[in-house]
Design a protein around this motif. Structure first.
Motif, mmCIF file in Angstrom:
data_model
loop_
_atom_site.group_PDB
_atom_site.id
_atom_site.type_symbol
_atom_site.label_atom_id
_atom_site.label_comp_id
_atom_site.label_asym_id
_atom_site.label_seq_id
_atom_site.Cartn_x
_atom_site.Cartn_y
_atom_site.Cartn_z
ATOM 1 N N ALA A 1 0.839 -1.213 0.000
ATOM 2 C CA ALA A 1 0.000 0.000 0.000
ATOM 3 C C ALA A 1 0.871 1.260 0.000
ATOM 4 C CB ALA A 1 -0.931 -0.004 1.212
ATOM 5 N N VAL A 2 2.008 1.203 0.711
ATOM 6 C CA VAL A 2 2.933 2.352 0.729
ATOM 7 C C VAL A 2 3.603 2.497 -0.635
ATOM 8 C CG1 VAL A 2 4.971 3.366 1.815
ATOM 9 C CG2 VAL A 2 3.310 2.139 3.222
ATOM 10 N N ILE A 3 3.992 1.380 -1.238
ATOM 11 C CA ILE A 3 4.589 1.419 -2.580
ATOM 12 C C ILE A 3 3.617 2.070 -3.560
ATOM 13 C CG2 ILE A 3 5.289 -0.014 -4.560
ATOM 14 C CD1 ILE A 3 6.473 -2.011 -2.487
ATOM 15 N N ASP A 4 2.352 1.636 -3.510
ATOM 16 C CA ASP A 4 1.336 2.195 -4.420
ATOM 17 C C ASP A 4 1.143 3.691 -4.174
ATOM 18 O OD1 ASP A 4 1.035 -0.356 -5.398
ATOM 19 O OD2 ASP A 4 -0.786 -0.795 -4.253
ATOM 20 N N THR A 5 1.162 4.088 -2.908
ATOM 21 C CA THR A 5 1.037 5.501 -2.564
ATOM 22 C C THR A 5 2.227 6.289 -3.109
ATOM 23 O OG1 THR A 5 -0.235 4.994 -0.569
ATOM 24 C CG2 THR A 5 0.836 7.139 -0.645
ATOM 25 N N GLY A 6 3.417 5.700 -3.008
ATOM 26 C CA GLY A 6 4.620 6.349 -3.535
ATOM 27 C C GLY A 6 4.555 6.554 -5.033
ATOM 28 N N TYR A 7 4.054 5.548 -5.753
ATOM 29 C CA TYR A 7 3.895 5.692 -7.211
ATOM 30 C C TYR A 7 2.862 6.767 -7.539
ATOM 31 C CZ TYR A 7 6.917 2.004 -8.976
ATOM 32 O OH TYR A 7 8.023 1.271 -9.331
ATOM 33 N N ILE B 1 1.881 9.475 -5.628
ATOM 34 C CA ILE B 1 2.303 10.855 -5.340
ATOM 35 C C ILE B 1 3.429 11.312 -6.283
ATOM 36 C CG2 ILE B 1 3.913 10.209 -3.443
ATOM 37 C CD1 ILE B 1 1.794 13.461 -3.729
ATOM 38 N N THR B 2 4.345 10.412 -6.639
ATOM 39 C CA THR B 2 5.417 10.837 -7.551
ATOM 40 C C THR B 2 4.871 11.085 -8.957
ATOM 41 O OG1 THR B 2 6.082 8.514 -7.799
ATOM 42 C CG2 THR B 2 7.381 9.879 -6.286
ATOM 43 N N ALA B 3 3.832 10.342 -9.360
ATOM 44 C CA ALA B 3 3.182 10.627 -10.647
ATOM 45 C C ALA B 3 2.554 12.017 -10.617
ATOM 46 C CB ALA B 3 2.127 9.570 -10.957
ATOM 47 N N GLU B 4 1.964 12.360 -9.463
ATOM 48 C CA GLU B 4 1.385 13.701 -9.295
ATOM 49 C C GLU B 4 2.460 14.781 -9.413
ATOM 50 O OE1 GLU B 4 -2.019 14.650 -8.428
ATOM 51 O OE2 GLU B 4 -2.376 12.624 -9.194
ATOM 52 N N LEU B 5 3.672 14.441 -8.976
ATOM 53 C CA LEU B 5 4.782 15.397 -8.998
ATOM 54 C C LEU B 5 5.594 15.330 -10.295
ATOM 55 C CD1 LEU B 5 6.060 14.807 -5.337
ATOM 56 C CD2 LEU B 5 4.640 16.718 -6.143
ATOM 57 N N GLY B 6 5.231 14.370 -11.154
ATOM 58 C CA GLY B 6 5.898 14.273 -12.444
ATOM 59 C C GLY B 6 7.221 13.519 -12.446
ATOM 60 N N ARG B 7 7.343 12.544 -11.531
ATOM 61 C CA ARG B 7 8.562 11.726 -11.545
ATOM 62 C C ARG B 7 8.291 10.330 -11.002
ATOM 63 N NH1 ARG B 7 9.607 15.752 -7.720
ATOM 64 N NH2 ARG B 7 9.999 15.049 -5.603
ATOM 65 N N THR B 8 9.346 9.557 -10.770
ATOM 66 C CA THR B 8 9.194 8.191 -10.269
ATOM 67 C C THR B 8 9.704 8.098 -8.836
ATOM 68 O OG1 THR B 8 11.320 7.629 -11.251
ATOM 69 C CG2 THR B 8 9.359 7.096 -12.539
ATOM 70 N N VAL C 1 13.125 -0.385 -3.349
ATOM 71 C CA VAL C 1 12.138 -1.459 -3.175
ATOM 72 C C VAL C 1 10.924 -1.213 -4.066
ATOM 73 C CG1 VAL C 1 10.523 -2.515 -1.530
ATOM 74 C CG2 VAL C 1 12.907 -2.113 -0.865
ATOM 75 N N ALA C 2 10.467 0.043 -4.118
ATOM 76 C CA ALA C 2 9.319 0.376 -4.969
ATOM 77 C C ALA C 2 9.646 0.114 -6.437
ATOM 78 C CB ALA C 2 8.920 1.832 -4.769
ATOM 79 N N GLN C 3 10.866 0.474 -6.845
ATOM 80 C CA GLN C 3 11.271 0.253 -8.241
ATOM 81 C C GLN C 3 11.334 -1.240 -8.560
ATOM 82 O OE1 GLN C 3 14.962 2.429 -8.829
ATOM 83 N NE2 GLN C 3 14.071 4.265 -7.920
ATOM 84 N N ALA C 4 11.792 -2.027 -7.590
ATOM 85 C CA ALA C 4 11.913 -3.474 -7.802
ATOM 86 C C ALA C 4 10.547 -4.167 -7.824
ATOM 87 C CB ALA C 4 12.790 -4.091 -6.712
ATOM 88 N N LYS C 5 9.652 -3.777 -6.916
ATOM 89 C CA LYS C 5 8.366 -4.465 -6.786
ATOM 90 C C LYS C 5 7.308 -3.909 -7.747
ATOM 91 C CE LYS C 5 8.319 -6.307 -2.064
ATOM 92 N NZ LYS C 5 7.558 -7.547 -2.295
ATOM 93 N N GLY C 6 7.328 -2.595 -7.949
ATOM 94 C CA GLY C 6 6.330 -1.964 -8.802
ATOM 95 C C GLY C 6 4.978 -1.849 -8.114
ATOM 96 N N PRO C 7 4.083 -1.011 -8.683
ATOM 97 C CA PRO C 7 2.740 -0.885 -8.107
ATOM 98 C C PRO C 7 1.932 -2.154 -8.369
ATOM 99 C CG PRO C 7 2.902 0.401 -10.134
ATOM 100 C CD PRO C 7 4.280 -0.150 -9.859
ATOM 101 N N CYS C 8 0.986 -2.459 -7.488
ATOM 102 C CA CYS C 8 0.293 -3.742 -7.590
ATOM 103 C C CYS C 8 -0.638 -3.821 -8.786
ATOM 104 C CB CYS C 8 -0.474 -4.059 -6.297
ATOM 105 S SG CYS C 8 -1.908 -3.014 -6.043
ATOM 106 N N HIS C 9 -1.091 -2.676 -9.315
ATOM 107 C CA HIS C 9 -2.023 -2.703 -10.432
ATOM 108 C C HIS C 9 -1.303 -2.586 -11.770
ATOM 109 C CE1 HIS C 9 -1.284 1.592 -10.329
ATOM 110 N NE2 HIS C 9 -1.674 1.599 -9.068
#
Length: 302
Positions: free
Chosen positions: A273-279, A281-288, A293-301
Protein backbone atom coordinates in the motif's frame (compact mmCIF):
# COMPACT_ATOMS: atom_id res chain seq x y z
CA UNK A 1 22.44 -5.77 21.61
CA UNK A 2 19.18 -7.36 20.44
CA UNK A 3 16.87 -5.77 17.88
CA UNK A 4 13.51 -4.31 18.95
CA UNK A 5 10.36 -6.45 18.54
CA UNK A 6 8.47 -3.60 16.94
CA UNK A 7 9.29 -0.23 15.39
CA UNK A 8 7.10 2.87 15.15
CA UNK A 9 7.50 4.57 11.81
CA UNK A 10 7.09 8.34 11.70
CA UNK A 11 6.03 9.29 8.17
CA UNK A 12 7.57 12.53 6.90
CA UNK A 13 6.53 12.79 3.23
CA UNK A 14 3.59 15.23 3.54
CA UNK A 15 5.78 17.80 5.32
CA UNK A 16 9.51 17.11 4.98
CA UNK A 17 8.89 15.46 1.62
CA UNK A 18 6.79 18.13 -0.05
CA UNK A 19 8.12 21.33 1.52
CA UNK A 20 11.09 21.59 -0.85
CA UNK A 21 9.13 20.90 -4.03
CA UNK A 22 10.02 23.75 -6.37
CA UNK A 23 7.92 25.11 -9.19
CA UNK A 24 4.17 24.73 -8.93
CA UNK A 25 2.46 24.40 -5.57
CA UNK A 26 1.19 20.94 -4.68
CA UNK A 27 -2.63 21.22 -4.47
CA UNK A 28 -4.16 21.02 -1.00
CA UNK A 29 -6.40 18.15 -2.12
CA UNK A 30 -3.32 16.16 -3.20
CA UNK A 31 -1.69 16.65 0.20
CA UNK A 32 -4.87 15.58 1.99
CA UNK A 33 -5.17 12.50 -0.21
CA UNK A 34 -1.51 11.58 0.46
CA UNK A 35 -2.03 11.81 4.23
CA UNK A 36 -5.23 9.75 4.09
CA UNK A 37 -3.62 7.06 1.90
CA UNK A 38 -0.70 6.79 4.33
CA UNK A 39 -3.05 6.42 7.29
CA UNK A 40 -5.00 3.74 5.39
CA UNK A 41 -1.70 1.89 4.78
CA UNK A 42 -1.25 1.59 8.55
CA UNK A 43 0.85 4.63 9.45
CA UNK A 44 0.17 5.73 13.03
CA UNK A 45 2.32 8.88 13.04
CA UNK A 46 2.24 11.31 10.12
CA UNK A 47 3.85 14.75 10.01
CA UNK A 48 1.19 16.40 7.90
CA UNK A 49 2.08 20.09 7.66
CA UNK A 50 4.31 22.95 8.72
CA UNK A 51 2.98 26.19 10.19
CA UNK A 52 5.69 28.48 8.86
CA UNK A 53 5.64 31.72 6.89
CA UNK A 54 4.44 31.04 3.30
CA UNK A 55 7.03 33.62 2.28
CA UNK A 56 9.82 31.22 3.34
CA UNK A 57 8.15 27.88 2.60
CA UNK A 58 5.44 28.45 -0.04
CA UNK A 59 4.54 24.74 -0.27
CA UNK A 60 3.35 24.78 3.35
CA UNK A 61 1.16 27.87 2.99
CA UNK A 62 -2.03 25.80 3.17
CA UNK A 63 -1.19 24.08 6.49
CA UNK A 64 -4.48 25.05 8.15
CA UNK A 65 -6.55 23.85 5.19
CA UNK A 66 -4.65 20.55 5.14
CA UNK A 67 -5.00 19.91 8.87
CA UNK A 68 -8.71 20.77 8.94
CA UNK A 69 -9.41 18.95 5.66
CA UNK A 70 -8.04 15.48 6.45
CA UNK A 71 -10.37 12.66 7.40
CA UNK A 72 -8.81 11.78 10.73
CA UNK A 73 -8.46 8.11 11.49
CA UNK A 74 -8.70 6.85 15.05
CA UNK A 75 -5.31 5.86 16.46
CA UNK A 76 -3.35 8.05 14.03
CA UNK A 77 -1.38 11.09 15.21
CA UNK A 78 -1.26 13.93 12.68
CA UNK A 79 1.50 16.31 13.69
CA UNK A 80 2.83 19.61 12.37
CA UNK A 81 6.08 21.53 12.51
CA UNK A 82 5.79 24.79 14.47
CA UNK A 83 9.04 26.78 14.66
CA UNK A 84 7.55 29.64 16.67
CA UNK A 85 4.60 30.81 18.78
CA UNK A 86 2.67 32.13 15.76
CA UNK A 87 3.00 28.74 14.10
CA UNK A 88 1.88 26.97 17.25
CA UNK A 89 -1.22 29.17 17.57
CA UNK A 90 -2.10 28.32 13.96
CA UNK A 91 -1.65 24.62 14.71
CA UNK A 92 -3.79 24.79 17.86
CA UNK A 93 -6.55 26.58 15.89
CA UNK A 94 -6.43 23.73 13.34
CA UNK A 95 -6.83 21.11 16.12
CA UNK A 96 -3.30 19.71 15.80
CA UNK A 97 -2.62 17.34 18.71
CA UNK A 98 1.15 17.14 18.33
CA UNK A 99 3.75 19.62 17.07
CA UNK A 100 7.49 19.62 16.50
CA UNK A 101 10.30 22.11 17.06
CA UNK A 102 13.81 21.89 15.66
CA UNK A 103 17.33 22.85 16.65
CA UNK A 104 20.71 22.12 15.08
CA UNK A 105 23.84 20.49 16.50
CA UNK A 106 25.86 22.87 14.30
CA UNK A 107 26.22 26.58 15.04
CA UNK A 108 26.86 27.43 11.37
CA UNK A 109 23.79 25.49 10.22
CA UNK A 110 21.65 27.15 12.89
CA UNK A 111 22.75 30.60 11.71
CA UNK A 112 22.21 29.81 8.00
CA UNK A 113 18.91 28.00 8.53
CA UNK A 114 17.14 30.10 11.18
CA UNK A 115 19.43 33.12 11.63
CA UNK A 116 20.28 32.55 15.28
CA UNK A 117 22.62 30.57 17.51
CA UNK A 118 21.73 27.17 18.96
CA UNK A 119 21.30 28.74 22.40
CA UNK A 120 19.02 31.45 21.01
CA UNK A 121 16.93 28.87 19.11
CA UNK A 122 16.40 26.88 22.30
CA UNK A 123 15.47 30.06 24.18
CA UNK A 124 12.89 30.88 21.52
CA UNK A 125 11.19 27.55 22.15
CA UNK A 126 10.47 28.30 25.83
CA UNK A 127 7.22 30.22 25.17
CA UNK A 128 6.26 27.67 22.51
CA UNK A 129 6.67 24.81 25.01
CA UNK A 130 4.74 26.70 27.70
CA UNK A 131 1.83 27.42 25.35
CA UNK A 132 1.80 23.84 24.02
CA UNK A 133 1.69 22.49 27.56
CA UNK A 134 -1.18 24.84 28.41
CA UNK A 135 -3.09 23.65 25.31
CA UNK A 136 -2.39 19.96 26.00
CA UNK A 137 -0.34 19.59 22.79
CA UNK A 138 2.62 17.19 22.81
CA UNK A 139 5.91 18.44 21.41
CA UNK A 140 8.55 16.45 19.54
CA UNK A 141 12.06 17.82 19.08
CA UNK A 142 14.37 17.50 16.08
CA UNK A 143 18.14 17.86 16.13
CA UNK A 144 19.62 18.41 12.67
CA UNK A 145 23.17 17.76 11.43
CA UNK A 146 23.82 15.05 14.03
CA UNK A 147 26.35 13.23 11.82
CA UNK A 148 27.77 16.13 9.85
CA UNK A 149 27.18 19.69 8.65
CA UNK A 150 27.58 21.19 5.15
CA UNK A 151 29.46 24.14 6.68
CA UNK A 152 31.33 22.68 9.68
CA UNK A 153 31.96 19.10 8.58
CA UNK A 154 32.07 16.54 11.39
CA UNK A 155 30.00 17.24 14.50
CA UNK A 156 31.14 16.05 17.92
CA UNK A 157 28.69 13.51 19.41
CA UNK A 158 28.78 15.41 22.73
CA UNK A 159 27.38 18.51 21.01
CA UNK A 160 24.49 16.47 19.65
CA UNK A 161 23.89 15.09 23.15
CA UNK A 162 23.82 18.59 24.67
CA UNK A 163 21.17 19.84 22.22
CA UNK A 164 19.09 16.65 22.58
CA UNK A 165 19.19 16.96 26.39
CA UNK A 166 18.22 20.65 26.17
CA UNK A 167 15.14 19.77 24.09
CA UNK A 168 14.24 17.01 26.54
CA UNK A 169 14.58 19.43 29.44
CA UNK A 170 12.34 21.91 27.64
CA UNK A 171 9.60 19.26 27.63
CA UNK A 172 9.87 17.41 24.30
CA UNK A 173 8.52 13.86 24.71
CA UNK A 174 10.78 12.50 21.96
CA UNK A 175 13.96 13.65 20.23
CA UNK A 176 14.52 12.81 16.57
CA UNK A 177 18.20 12.70 15.57
CA UNK A 178 18.64 13.92 12.00
CA UNK A 179 21.48 13.15 9.62
CA UNK A 180 20.29 16.11 7.57
CA UNK A 181 22.84 15.79 4.76
CA UNK A 182 23.15 12.00 4.81
CA UNK A 183 26.92 11.80 5.39
CA UNK A 184 26.85 9.40 8.35
CA UNK A 185 28.23 5.87 8.44
CA UNK A 186 27.26 3.05 10.84
CA UNK A 187 30.13 3.48 13.30
CA UNK A 188 29.59 7.26 13.46
CA UNK A 189 25.88 6.67 13.99
CA UNK A 190 26.54 4.25 16.87
CA UNK A 191 29.02 6.63 18.53
CA UNK A 192 26.65 9.57 18.22
CA UNK A 193 23.78 7.55 19.67
CA UNK A 194 25.91 6.30 22.58
CA UNK A 195 26.78 9.89 23.50
CA UNK A 196 23.14 11.03 23.26
CA UNK A 197 21.88 8.02 25.21
CA UNK A 198 24.06 9.04 28.16
CA UNK A 199 21.84 12.15 28.37
CA UNK A 200 18.50 10.98 26.95
CA UNK A 201 16.75 7.60 27.50
CA UNK A 202 16.75 5.37 24.39
CA UNK A 203 12.96 5.10 24.54
CA UNK A 204 12.71 8.84 23.86
CA UNK A 205 14.95 8.85 20.79
CA UNK A 206 14.22 8.45 17.08
CA UNK A 207 16.42 8.15 13.98
CA UNK A 208 15.90 10.51 11.02
CA UNK A 209 18.47 9.58 8.38
CA UNK A 210 18.87 10.92 4.84
CA UNK A 211 20.27 8.74 2.08
CA UNK A 212 22.54 11.13 0.19
CA UNK A 213 25.54 8.75 0.29
CA UNK A 214 23.45 5.56 0.24
CA UNK A 215 24.18 4.80 3.89
CA UNK A 216 20.78 5.37 5.51
CA UNK A 217 19.69 1.71 5.76
CA UNK A 218 23.11 0.62 7.08
CA UNK A 219 22.99 3.43 9.63
CA UNK A 220 19.45 2.48 10.66
CA UNK A 221 20.47 -1.13 11.17
CA UNK A 222 23.37 0.09 13.34
CA UNK A 223 21.11 2.15 15.62
CA UNK A 224 18.41 -0.56 15.73
CA UNK A 225 21.10 -2.80 17.22
CA UNK A 226 21.65 -0.14 19.88
CA UNK A 227 17.97 -0.03 20.83
CA UNK A 228 16.33 2.62 18.63
CA UNK A 229 12.69 1.71 17.97
CA UNK A 230 11.35 4.86 16.25
CA UNK A 231 12.34 5.70 12.67
CA UNK A 232 11.46 8.74 10.57
CA UNK A 233 11.05 7.96 6.86
CA UNK A 234 9.46 9.46 3.77
CA UNK A 235 7.41 7.56 1.20
CA UNK A 236 9.14 7.40 -2.21
CA UNK A 237 12.19 9.04 -0.59
CA UNK A 238 10.59 12.47 -1.03
CA UNK A 239 12.35 15.50 0.37
CA UNK A 240 15.85 16.77 0.87
CA UNK A 241 17.86 19.51 2.49
CA UNK A 242 18.03 22.72 0.46
CA UNK A 243 21.29 23.66 2.19
CA UNK A 244 23.18 20.52 1.19
CA UNK A 245 24.44 19.98 -2.33
CA UNK A 246 23.19 16.67 -3.70
CA UNK A 247 21.16 15.80 -0.59
CA UNK A 248 18.77 13.25 -2.00
CA UNK A 249 16.15 13.27 0.70
CA UNK A 250 14.90 11.12 3.50
CA UNK A 251 15.36 7.40 3.52
CA UNK A 252 12.41 5.88 1.66
CA UNK A 253 9.68 4.39 3.85
CA UNK A 254 9.35 1.44 1.46
CA UNK A 255 13.05 0.55 1.86
CA UNK A 256 12.85 0.82 5.65
CA UNK A 257 9.75 -1.40 5.75
CA UNK A 258 11.46 -4.03 3.59
CA UNK A 259 14.47 -4.00 5.92
CA UNK A 260 12.30 -4.29 9.03
CA UNK A 261 10.16 -7.07 7.57
CA UNK A 262 13.34 -8.97 6.69
CA UNK A 263 14.45 -8.64 10.31
CA UNK A 264 11.11 -9.92 11.61
CA UNK A 265 10.32 -6.55 13.18
CA UNK A 266 6.64 -5.61 13.30
CA UNK A 267 5.38 -2.21 12.09
CA UNK A 268 1.72 -2.87 11.35
CA UNK A 269 2.14 -1.13 7.96
CA UNK A 270 1.18 -2.58 4.56
CA UNK A 271 4.33 -2.32 2.40
CA UNK A 272 2.50 -2.73 -0.93
CA UNK A 273 0.00 0.00 0.00
CA UNK A 274 2.93 2.35 0.73
CA UNK A 275 4.59 1.42 -2.58
CA UNK A 276 1.34 2.19 -4.42
CA UNK A 277 1.04 5.50 -2.56
CA UNK A 278 4.62 6.35 -3.53
CA UNK A 279 3.89 5.69 -7.21
CA UNK A 280 0.73 7.79 -7.00
CA UNK A 281 2.30 10.86 -5.34
CA UNK A 282 5.42 10.84 -7.55
CA UNK A 283 3.18 10.63 -10.65
CA UNK A 284 1.39 13.70 -9.29
CA UNK A 285 4.78 15.40 -9.00
CA UNK A 286 5.90 14.27 -12.44
CA UNK A 287 8.56 11.73 -11.55
CA UNK A 288 9.19 8.19 -10.27
CA UNK A 289 9.72 6.93 -6.69
CA UNK A 290 13.19 7.25 -5.16
CA UNK A 291 12.70 3.94 -3.34
CA UNK A 292 14.74 0.96 -4.57
CA UNK A 293 12.14 -1.46 -3.18
CA UNK A 294 9.32 0.38 -4.97
CA UNK A 295 11.27 0.25 -8.24
CA UNK A 296 11.91 -3.47 -7.80
CA UNK A 297 8.37 -4.47 -6.79
CA UNK A 298 6.33 -1.96 -8.80
CA UNK A 299 2.74 -0.89 -8.11
CA UNK A 300 0.29 -3.74 -7.59
CA UNK A 301 -2.02 -2.70 -10.43
CA UNK A 302 0.81 -2.48 -13.00
Amino acid sequence: MSLPDSVRLFEMSPRDGLQNESGTLVPTATKISLIERLADAGMTHIEAASFVSPKWVPQMGDASDVMTGIRRKEGVVYSALTPNLKGLEGAIAANVEEVAVFAAASEAFSQKNINCSIAESLQRFEPVMARASEAGVRVRGYVSCVLGCPYEGDIEPERVAEVAKALLDLGCYEISLGDTIGVGTPLKAKRMLEAVNRQVPMGQLAAHFHDTYGQALANLYAVLEEGISVIDASTAGLGGCPYAKGASGNVATEDVLYLLEGLGINTGIDLQAVIDTGYWITAELGRTPGSRVAQAKGPCHA
